[in-house]
Design an enzyme around this catalytic site. Sequence first.
Site, PDB file in Angstrom:
ATOM      1  N   CYS A  53       0.323 -36.936   5.738  1.00  0.00           N
ATOM      2  CA  CYS A  53       0.800 -36.393   5.681  1.00  0.00           C
ATOM      3  C   CYS A  53       1.157 -35.041   6.272  1.00  0.00           C
ATOM      4  CB  CYS A  53      -0.803 -35.831   4.360  1.00  0.00           C
ATOM      5  SG  CYS A  53      -1.956 -35.575   5.718  1.00  0.00           S
ATOM      6  N   HIS A  83      -9.625 -39.700   8.787  1.00  0.00           N
ATOM      7  CA  HIS A  83     -10.285 -41.319   8.518  1.00  0.00           C
ATOM      8  C   HIS A  83      -9.717 -42.178   8.598  1.00  0.00           C
ATOM      9  CE1 HIS A  83     -13.697 -38.509   6.553  1.00  0.00           C
ATOM     10  NE2 HIS A  83     -13.657 -37.930   7.926  1.00  0.00           N
ATOM     11  N   GLU A 178     -15.166 -31.619   5.776  1.00  0.00           N
ATOM     12  CA  GLU A 178     -13.890 -30.741   5.753  1.00  0.00           C
ATOM     13  C   GLU A 178     -14.824 -29.925   5.157  1.00  0.00           C
ATOM     14  OE1 GLU A 178     -10.078 -31.346   3.568  1.00  0.00           O
ATOM     15  OE2 GLU A 178     -11.232 -29.494   2.318  1.00  0.00           O
ATOM     16  N   THR A 244      -9.705 -30.223   0.167  1.00  0.00           N
ATOM     17  CA  THR A 244      -8.504 -30.570  -0.469  1.00  0.00           C
ATOM     18  C   THR A 244      -8.468 -31.795  -0.830  1.00  0.00           C
ATOM     19  OG1 THR A 244      -8.458 -31.072   1.915  1.00  0.00           O
ATOM     20  CG2 THR A 244      -8.639 -28.877   0.906  1.00  0.00           C
ATOM     21  N   CYS A 285      -4.570 -29.930  -1.701  1.00  0.00           N
ATOM     22  CA  CYS A 285      -3.567 -29.897  -1.274  1.00  0.00           C
ATOM     23  C   CYS A 285      -1.892 -30.401  -1.870  1.00  0.00           C
ATOM     24  CB  CYS A 285      -3.760 -30.260   0.407  1.00  0.00           C
ATOM     25  SG  CYS A 285      -3.717 -31.935   0.032  1.00  0.00           S
ATOM     26  N   ASN A 316      -9.285 -38.589   0.344  1.00  0.00           N
ATOM     27  CA  ASN A 316      -8.826 -39.203  -0.361  1.00  0.00           C
ATOM     28  C   ASN A 316      -8.319 -40.332  -1.386  1.00  0.00           C
ATOM     29  OD1 ASN A 316      -5.949 -39.619   0.218  1.00  0.00           O
ATOM     30  ND2 ASN A 316      -7.517 -38.969   2.163  1.00  0.00           N
TER      31      ASN A 316
HETATM   32  S1  SF4 Z   1      -5.903 -30.954   3.555  1.00  0.00           S
HETATM   33 FE1  SF4 Z   1      -3.818 -32.530   2.419  1.00  0.00          FE
HETATM   34  S2  SF4 Z   1      -2.146 -31.778   3.829  1.00  0.00           S
HETATM   35 FE2  SF4 Z   1      -4.606 -31.596   5.230  1.00  0.00          FE
HETATM   36  S3  SF4 Z   1      -4.896 -32.744   6.375  1.00  0.00           S
HETATM   37 FE3  SF4 Z   1      -5.685 -33.483   4.253  1.00  0.00          FE
HETATM   38  S4  SF4 Z   1      -5.037 -34.626   2.709  1.00  0.00           S
HETATM   39 FE4  SF4 Z   1      -3.435 -33.727   4.997  1.00  0.00          FE
END
Ligand code: SF4
Length: 412
Positions: A53, A83, A178, A244, A285, A316
């Site tokens: 991304c 990761h 995060e 996110t 995101c 994710n």
């Molecule tokens: S917030 Fe979304 S766009 Fe930003 S690094 Fe993480 S997965 Fe990628």
Amino acid sequence: MKSFNIPEYYRSRIISPLKEFRRKRDKLKRDFTPTVLDFGPVRFFIARHFGFCYGVENAIEIAYKAIAENPGKRIFLLSEMIHNPDVNRDLQDRGVQFIMETSGRQLIPWEQIGPDDVVVIPAFGTTLETQRKLAGIGVGIEQYDTTCPFVEKVWNKAHQIGQKNYTVVVHGKPSHEETRATFSHSKESAPTVIVKDMAQARRLATYLTGESPTEWFYEEFKGQFSEGFSPETDLQRIGVVNQTTMLASDTQGIADYLKQVMIRQYNLLPEEVDSRFANTRDTLCYATNDNQDSTYALLDHPADFALVAGGYNSSNTSHLVELCEEKLPTYFIETEQKILSRELIRHFDLQTKQEVVTENFLPGRQPVTILLTCGASCPDAVVEGILMKIVSFFENTRTVEEVMDAIEQTYA
Ligand code: SF4
């Protein structure tokens, strides 16, 4: 969107052009149907959106720039860059050292870091406490700060809610870098509490309604609330932000649930809801949304099984696995090396958090149909490796050139 300078070996002769064909044909990203790579006896349905991304490519570009610009200097990453084991291993092979584990456990004591060292902040961002620590040592972090702008957007949203005297409820994994960073920034502006899932949101609601005694809160949410947090006074006005990379439907469910609890608790009329529950959309995101929507579209197609590639600690990616597992047998693998043979695959079990080996994962009859996707931190080259390993188990397959020609004609 901006393009980044990342090492060629992360790209793929199949996956990268395929993404480009689709991007050119669908610049507004309205078409979430998968791409079909038909090799004859085996065919792959590939998700419309997956892989590196904006934030990951930005972080990789900056990290390699830091290495190139600082010969002879010690280069540290606060923790895993992203990761993905391949990316982290490559950086370590170039001499980069990690100061902390993903969980926050210190690997290199702060006393060993000096003002001449270079410290790269990962895409997840970091806590204000760590920023202050580095400033105290004399390390400048601005130059190699790879914090994703979409993570900063969450911090801004938390700040805005806090300014309006709402308490911030963060839906995220409490130990994830995060979420720790978001928690740290949020608590500067507002009382903040983390909920990891709906079960915890339901428990939090019992303190909001007074059903559970206040003193239980401190044990139950240990490590997940800001200093001085009072369940009695700090749950009267709330707003939800999230990590996110959570599952969109989970965050929606939690926000809807807490809103209903507020409405019942205070007998709110529709026009009064905002006075108790901040009207925010989720803070996922774009990549998380695109990848999850593409996975739903992928799952519309019948298949023998799904392969999801990515780091086992990638939030994710694990959500993409959860979506696939609801529909069909799913194998979560880091690289092609986890495909041990035509019969055996070693893959990660999300429940037990361990690798397991499954036998006879490839059906005997043909054609075999496989759904393939990966998380936002997985290089295209890894997806190509997996795809080609599977193709190598079949005879009389079409060549890559033939398959790519067909794709080009479809999306020209
Ligand atoms: S917030 Fe979304 S766009 Fe930003 S690094 Fe993480 S997965 Fe990628």
